[in-house]
Design a protein around this motif. Sequence first.
Motif, short mmCIF file in Angstrom:
data_model
loop_
_atom_site.label_atom_id
_atom_site.label_comp_id
_atom_site.label_asym_id
_atom_site.label_seq_id
_atom_site.Cartn_x
_atom_site.Cartn_y
_atom_site.Cartn_z
N ILE A 120 12.12 44.02 40.58
CA ILE A 120 13.39 44.21 39.88
C ILE A 120 13.83 42.90 39.21
CG2 ILE A 120 15.85 44.71 40.23
CD1 ILE A 120 14.95 46.69 42.43
N ALA A 121 13.49 41.76 39.82
CA ALA A 121 13.88 40.46 39.27
C ALA A 121 13.25 40.20 37.91
CB ALA A 121 13.50 39.35 40.25
N LEU A 122 12.20 40.93 37.59
CA LEU A 122 11.60 40.78 36.27
C LEU A 122 12.52 41.25 35.16
CD1 LEU A 122 7.99 42.02 37.12
CD2 LEU A 122 8.68 39.66 36.60
N VAL A 123 13.40 42.22 35.47
CA VAL A 123 14.32 42.75 34.46
C VAL A 123 15.78 42.41 34.73
CG1 VAL A 123 12.83 44.62 33.68
CG2 VAL A 123 14.31 44.99 35.63
N VAL A 124 16.11 42.04 35.97
CA VAL A 124 17.49 41.68 36.32
C VAL A 124 17.50 40.18 36.68
CG1 VAL A 124 19.43 42.09 37.87
CG2 VAL A 124 17.99 43.99 37.17
N PRO A 125 17.95 39.33 35.77
CA PRO A 125 17.84 37.89 36.01
C PRO A 125 18.94 37.29 36.89
CG PRO A 125 18.76 38.29 33.84
CD PRO A 125 18.43 39.63 34.42
N TYR A 126 19.90 38.09 37.31
CA TYR A 126 21.05 37.56 38.07
C TYR A 126 20.72 37.51 39.56
CZ TYR A 126 23.14 38.80 33.64
OH TYR A 126 23.41 38.92 32.31
N PHE A 127 20.70 36.29 40.09
CA PHE A 127 20.31 36.10 41.49
C PHE A 127 21.26 36.80 42.45
CE2 PHE A 127 20.05 33.62 45.47
CZ PHE A 127 18.72 33.85 45.75
N SER A 128 22.56 36.78 42.17
CA SER A 128 23.52 37.43 43.08
C SER A 128 23.27 38.94 43.14
CB SER A 128 24.96 37.14 42.64
OG SER A 128 25.16 37.59 41.31
N VAL A 129 22.92 39.57 42.03
CA VAL A 129 22.60 41.00 42.02
C VAL A 129 21.32 41.24 42.82
CG1 VAL A 129 21.95 42.95 40.54
CG2 VAL A 129 23.78 41.39 39.83
N GLN A 130 20.35 40.34 42.68
CA GLN A 130 19.10 40.47 43.43
C GLN A 130 19.34 40.39 44.94
OE1 GLN A 130 16.58 37.39 41.87
NE2 GLN A 130 16.69 38.20 39.78
N VAL A 131 20.19 39.47 45.35
CA VAL A 131 20.49 39.34 46.79
C VAL A 131 21.17 40.60 47.30
CG1 VAL A 131 21.87 38.06 48.49
CG2 VAL A 131 20.56 36.82 46.76
N ILE A 132 22.12 41.12 46.55
CA ILE A 132 22.82 42.35 46.95
C ILE A 132 21.83 43.51 47.03
CG2 ILE A 132 24.53 44.07 46.20
CD1 ILE A 132 26.17 41.66 45.10
N LEU A 133 20.92 43.61 46.07
CA LEU A 133 19.91 44.67 46.11
C LEU A 133 19.00 44.50 47.33
CD1 LEU A 133 18.88 44.96 42.35
CD2 LEU A 133 20.04 46.68 43.74
N TRP A 134 18.59 43.27 47.60
CA TRP A 134 17.72 43.01 48.76
C TRP A 134 18.41 43.41 50.06
CZ3 TRP A 134 18.13 38.76 52.42
CH2 TRP A 134 17.08 38.73 53.32
#
Length: 146
Positions: free
Chosen positions: A41-55
Amino acid sequence: MLSQPLLWLIAGAILCFMEAVFPVAFVAFIMGISAIGVAAIALVVPYFSVQVILWLSFSTLLVVGSRQFLPNKKALQSQLGDSQEGETLTEIIPGQPGRVLYEGNSWRAICADENLAIAPQKKVYIVSREGNTLIILPDFLTKSDN
């Protein structure tokens, strides 16, 4: 500097490896799988905070969802009583039933591993019950659980 997807892949690999070294009911493995998913998902969503919430969300959902596949120890204990240890009275031949002494009574029993033979007078653990037949495992297979 490493890219965010690569960092998530490394974190996922480390968490999966940690599960192999320090087993914690697949929680670290599930968190690692979630991190690997977030790497994609990080390939298309560059926002780290969104990535952490998704994780965190994926990890929570997978941990809760995986609980349905784990055996219910409380139900097994209430079904079999407090003692889950027994002793073989007869040899249990692979794939064939034998007799086990459990709570002072002789029970029909079969080994959970159909390729394993158990000698008489050996300590066994009852893992489940199907009607009047106990499903057992020999003591040496369950030592790591204690």
